[in-house]
Design a protein around this motif. Structure first.
Motif, PDB file in Angstrom:
ATOM      1  N   ASP A   1      35.816  32.517  60.752  1.00 24.14           N
ATOM      2  CA  ASP A   1      35.677  33.316  59.538  1.00 24.14           C
ATOM      3  C   ASP A   1      37.071  33.609  58.995  1.00 24.14           C
ATOM      4  OD1 ASP A   1      35.267  35.192  57.588  1.00 24.14           O
ATOM      5  OD2 ASP A   1      34.677  36.802  58.966  1.00 24.14           O
TER       6      ASP A   1
ATOM      7  N   ARG B   1      40.623  41.089  51.089  1.00 18.82           N
ATOM      8  CA  ARG B   1      40.745  40.104  50.008  1.00 18.82           C
ATOM      9  C   ARG B   1      41.300  40.731  48.741  1.00 18.82           C
ATOM     10  NH1 ARG B   1      34.758  39.644  50.863  1.00 18.82           N
ATOM     11  NH2 ARG B   1      35.384  41.520  51.950  1.00 18.82           N
TER      12      ARG B   1
ATOM     13  N   LYS C   1      39.951  40.676  56.921  1.00 22.00           N
ATOM     14  CA  LYS C   1      39.278  40.058  55.784  1.00 22.00           C
ATOM     15  C   LYS C   1      39.665  40.715  54.469  1.00 22.00           C
ATOM     16  CE  LYS C   1      35.082  38.734  56.517  1.00 22.00           C
ATOM     17  NZ  LYS C   1      33.744  38.352  56.978  1.00 22.00           N
TER      18      LYS C   1
ATOM     19  N   GLY D   1      35.243  31.231  53.989  1.00 24.32           N
ATOM     20  CA  GLY D   1      36.139  32.241  53.424  1.00 24.32           C
ATOM     21  C   GLY D   1      37.383  31.648  52.793  1.00 24.32           C
TER      22      GLY D   1
ATOM     23  N   GLU E   1      32.012  37.760  62.384  1.00 28.08           N
ATOM     24  CA  GLU E   1      33.022  38.097  61.386  1.00 28.08           C
ATOM     25  C   GLU E   1      34.371  38.349  62.050  1.00 28.08           C
ATOM     26  OE1 GLU E   1      32.074  40.222  57.568  1.00 28.08           O
ATOM     27  OE2 GLU E   1      30.816  41.259  59.004  1.00 28.08           O
TER      28      GLU E   1
ATOM     29  N   GLY F   1      37.644  35.170  56.162  1.00 30.99           N
ATOM     30  CA  GLY F   1      37.520  36.191  55.120  1.00 30.99           C
ATOM     31  C   GLY F   1      36.310  36.008  54.226  1.00 30.99           C
ATOM     32  N   ASP F   2      35.199  35.553  54.759  1.00 33.20           N
ATOM     33  CA  ASP F   2      34.012  35.325  53.920  1.00 33.20           C
ATOM     34  C   ASP F   2      33.389  36.655  53.514  1.00 33.20           C
ATOM     35  OD1 ASP F   2      32.327  36.263  56.035  1.00 33.20           O
ATOM     36  OD2 ASP F   2      30.770  34.909  55.335  1.00 33.20           O
TER      37      ASP F   2
ATOM     38  N   THR G   1      42.288  34.583  54.145  1.00 34.83           N
ATOM     39  CA  THR G   1      43.078  35.788  53.887  1.00 34.83           C
ATOM     40  C   THR G   1      44.416  35.670  54.619  1.00 34.83           C
ATOM     41  OG1 THR G   1      42.019  36.768  55.798  1.00 34.83           O
ATOM     42  CG2 THR G   1      41.059  37.280  53.654  1.00 34.83           C
TER      43      THR G   1
ATOM     44  N   ASP H   1      36.418  45.776  54.773  1.00 35.25           N
ATOM     45  CA  ASP H   1      37.772  45.297  54.457  1.00 35.25           C
ATOM     46  C   ASP H   1      38.007  45.143  52.946  1.00 35.25           C
ATOM     47  OD1 ASP H   1      37.875  45.194  57.163  1.00 35.25           O
ATOM     48  OD2 ASP H   1      38.143  43.041  57.344  1.00 35.25           O
TER      49      ASP H   1
ATOM     50  N   ALA I   1      33.239  42.499  56.281  1.00 40.39           N
ATOM     51  CA  ALA I   1      33.608  42.121  54.915  1.00 40.39           C
ATOM     52  C   ALA I   1      33.508  43.337  53.999  1.00 40.39           C
ATOM     53  CB  ALA I   1      32.695  41.011  54.418  1.00 40.39           C
TER      54      ALA I   1
ATOM     55  N   CYS J   1      44.833  36.123  49.371  1.00 37.70           N
ATOM     56  CA  CYS J   1      44.071  34.962  49.829  1.00 37.70           C
ATOM     57  C   CYS J   1      44.795  33.664  49.480  1.00 37.70           C
ATOM     58  CB  CYS J   1      42.710  34.885  49.160  1.00 37.70           C
ATOM     59  SG  CYS J   1      41.671  36.304  49.456  1.00 37.70           S
TER      60      CYS J   1
END
Ligand code: SF4
Ligand code: SF4
Lengths: 234, 518
Positions: free
Chosen positions: A106, B202, B200, A148, B177, A108-109, A151, B517, B514, A190
């Motif tokens: 993963d 973003r 994560k 993702g 995750e 950053g999905d 990130t 974050d 997710a 990202c």
């Protein structure tokens, strides 16, 4: 103790006919935009629709399934099929034809891509019958499945995981984020897709890609040819 | 405590509250120095902090602290302002639920909270981000993030003979995750657990700035794609309140309809995850089979398995015909019934129950101190549900019956998830039966204004603050999701249980990284 094995045998399986045939049961896939008027492109949030003359062309890797081009006066024509994977990478050698081990990472999905991967062992898809196994160790992995937009914090773990896998190995980017950054794009946070960090062998478009599209990509990496209903337009 | 009494305790004019009802937001401007006292009062009253909103306004920073009150009462919002370089008095010592919010603002805006127990290395990990980069500031440039970071070493909390620190994640063996748990153990039991998140991150809030409202909504959906509809609903309602936009009644009922279908699917997935964590293969398969059935129902009727692209500012992007709504409700109920059958069997399996009962404990005091929300809070005796307390969409006419438990263990959480899934399934046909005629599409005319929106997401209360610019684009989007509230306390449930219980406790929380974050 309950007799769960018996309970399992008694229950309906609903197993897909894939890969013997394309299965498009209702709700398995969101479908995809096919073609339409040039005016449709203006509302596309990611630039997936590009004007070509009087028509709009779809770059599926950037489509985030916002469905905006599905309704309204400038709607595109949609088809209820699957946007299959594409890629230039060669399949794994013949020894992997019947079985591979996959490491899932993963990067950053949003959770939906991983949720679709979680459906793969479900009775409707039954990943294991195809000789595909999720492996707990990168040392045993032949394929790295990445979801993702990558990130900042996942960039190094991604490189480390890839480095820890023995050759031959393949990388599959799953979903619009892994393919192009998706809605998160390239940004200060990202990388904007796996290909910015690692060589990618196959890309599965979709936001998220339906489970069958992921299965197809894995079978393609194994070198197994499949029925494909229309080639993807990357 | 009545509203005038509460206002009096806050040293505000009690008459301010006149006419404030559920669903309205009562702003209380006050100097920053009075924040700790106000937090002290609110922490002792039946109020819940939704989060903290920080906005840079030229050289100054505006801070808002929205609290929601019980049924029939409005929201209270403490509003204050500090100049650049001024410190903000921390409210965490009085109201511990504010702890992570303050840390986040410190990291992203570079504001200093005086008297805060621990700051730094939170959102922006030390080993990746430079010290002086504050992404949420207006003058932040992407290249500011490229300066040299500082070294980081995980710190063991336990110093004893034979103790070791076991890092788990951010890459896992299965489909999980990205996040990390630093587990201090002496062998069997986890003595100390540090939850290290934001792998994560973003930068969604930053990316939304300058976007058209409808485009920002796509980002909010993808904050947590598995609960996309609920969070986008909080955001779209904030946009609509800011723009004083009327949503057609049909859209209001359909919004509750989709939100309940999403809750049912999300809870089913949490239950499936819990089965998987106990390594019971058959129940796991059966539960994921139910999840797939619900995903397909959504896919067939909404065009998207995770309900992306349904909401649009002013209403819904697509209608659902009455007959389709009834068919869908009936089909979803049938799946829910099969899930309930499976649960019945599971709850009679002693080997399964043994893994859940009295494991992963959160007591009522902790739930209150951390302001836990959603099924995790409700399973530990901490009630509160925005659908009931601050009704929106169609919940005023179609209220859910609250689920509750006192034990605060894995089993209590499972029971609450099951009860809520059943309740969502009960609401679906009721909502389908009362769909008003007319359009579901609305008209959205943005204007320069700001507002708060909220919804009860599957994981709990989700709040969103939106400020629109005069051209209708986003000036500030602040997401305050339930995962952020609940991850704060997760480590407490994991501590003092055996290492092999950890995945089960984790699954029983049903929280997305997710979402936390962003
Ligand atoms: S569905 Fe895809 S192609 Fe159509 S507007 Fe949305 S992102 Fe663009
Ligand atoms: S591609 Fe879409 S579904 Fe997949 S992680 Fe990105 S936003 Fe989520």
């Amino acid at each position: 103790m309950r007799l769960w094995a018996l309970r399992g045998l008694r229950s309906r399986r609903d197993l897909t006919g894939f890969p013997r045939r394309i299965d498009l049961a209702p709700g398995m896939t969101p479908g995809r935009p096919l073609d339409g008027p040039a005016a449709a492109a203006a509302a596309c949030p990611t630039g997936a629709l590009q004007v070509e003359g009087s028509a709009s062309r779809v770059a599926l890797d950037r489509c985030v399934h916002c469905q905006r081009c599905r309704h309204g006066e400038h709607a595109m024509r949609w088809r209820a099929d699957i946007a299959w994977s594409h890629g230039d990478g060669t399949p794994l050698p013949r020894a992997f034809h019947h079985s591979i081990h996959v490491r899932v990472l993963d990067a950053g999905d949003c959770g939906a891509c991983l949720a679709e991967l979680q459906q793969l062992p479900a009775p409707q898809y039954s990943l294991h019958r195809l000789g595909i196994f999720i492996t707990p160790s990168p040392r045993d992995a032949d394929v790295l499945l990445v979801v993702g937009p990558v990130t900042r914090a996942m960039r190094q773990p991604l490189l480390d995981t890839y480095a820890a896998m023995p050759a031959p190995k393949r990388v599959v980017a799953v979903g619009a984020c892994a393919a192009s950054g998706g809605v998160f794009g390239p940004s200060f946070a990202c990388a904007g897709g796996v290909a910015e960090v690692l060589p990618v062998d196959r890309t599965v478009p979709g936001c998220p890609p339906p489970p069958l599209a992921v299965l197809e990509a894995l079978l393609a990496v194994m070198g197994r040819s499949l029925p494909r209903d229309g080639e993807p337009a990357p | 405590m009545t509203l005038p009494e509460l206002l009096q305790a806050l040293e505000c004019d009690p008459a301010l509250g006149a006419g404030a009802t559920a669903g309205s937001v009562l702003a209380l401007p006050l100097p920053a120095t009075r924040l700790p006292h106000a937090a002290h009062v609110l922490a002792r009253a039946p109020t819940r902090l939704a989060g903290i909103v920080c906005e840079q306004q030229d050289g100054r920073f505006a801070l808002r602290y929205p609290f929601w009150l019980g049924a029939g009462l409005p929201w209270l919002e403490l509003v204050t302002e500090v100049g650049a370089g001024e410190t903000v008095p921390s409210i965490s010592p009085r109201l511990f639920a504010a702890d992570w919010h303050e840390r986040e603002i410190e990291d992203l805006f570079g504001l200093t909270f005086s008297n805060h127990p621990f700051l730094g290395n939170f959102v922006l990990h030390d080993e990746i981000w430079p010290e002086q980069a504050y992404p949420m500031r207006h003058d932040f440039r992407a290249q500011d993030a490229d300066a040299a970071p500082s070294p980081y070493q995980p710190r063991a909390m336990l110093h004893a003979e034979g103790a070791f620190l076991m890092p788990l994640g951010p890459v896992y063996g299965g489909v999980n995750e990205a996040g990390q748990f630093l587990l201090d153990t002496l062998g069997e039991d986890i003595q100390h657990c540090q939850t290290r998140l934001f792998y994560k991150y973003r930068g969604i809030e930053k990316r939304a700035e300058g976007m058209a409202a409808a485009d920002a909504l796509l980002l909010v959906e993808r904050m947590n794609g598995t609960n996309a509809f609920a969070h986008a609903l909080a955001a779209v309602q904030a946009m609509e309140r800011a723009a004083a936009c009327e949503v057609p009644p049909r859209a209001q009922v359909l919004r509750s309809f989709w939100a309940e279908l999403e809750r049912l699917r999300s809870h089913a997935a949490t239950i499936a995850g819990l089965c998987k964590s106990t390594a019971l293969a058959v129940p796991t398969s059966l539960a994921y089979q139910r999840v797939e059935e619900l995903l397909r129902l959504c896919g067939a009727h909404a065009g998207h398995r995770y309900l992306f692209g349904l909401l649009s500012p002013g209403g819904l992007a697509q209608d659902l015909p009455d007959a389709a709504a009834r068919t869908l409700a009936t089909a979803a109920q049938a799946v829910a019934a099969r899930l309930a059958d499976l649960a019945e069997e599971l709850l009679f399996d002693n080997s399964f129950i043994d893994r859940l009962e009295e494991v992963g404990l959160i007591d009522a005091k902790t739930a209150r101190r951390y302001g836990l929300v959603g099924p995790v809070g409700r399973a530990a005796g901490h009630a509160g549900d925005l659908r009931i307390d601050q009704p929106y969409a169609a919940y005023a006419q179609c209220a859910p019956r609250p689920a509750a438990a006192e034990e605060g263990d894995n089993l209590a959480r499972l029971r609450v998830f099951l009860a809520e899934a059943a309740e969502s399934a009960r609401l679906l046909p009721l909502l389908a039966a009362q769909l008003p005629a007319g359009t579901a599409r609305g008209v959205f005319t943005p204007r320069a204004a700001a507002a708060l929106g909220w919804s009860e997401a599957p994981a709990g209360a989700s709040a969103c603050f939106v400020r629109l610019r005069a051209d209708g684009r986003i000036a500030r989007l602040r997401l305050m999701p339930p995962a952020f509230t609940n991850w704060h306390a997760f480590h407490l449930a994991a501590e003092h249980f055996a290492y092999q219980d950890f995945p089960i406790i984790l699954a029983s929380f049903g929280l997305a990284m997710a979402e936390q974050d962003r």
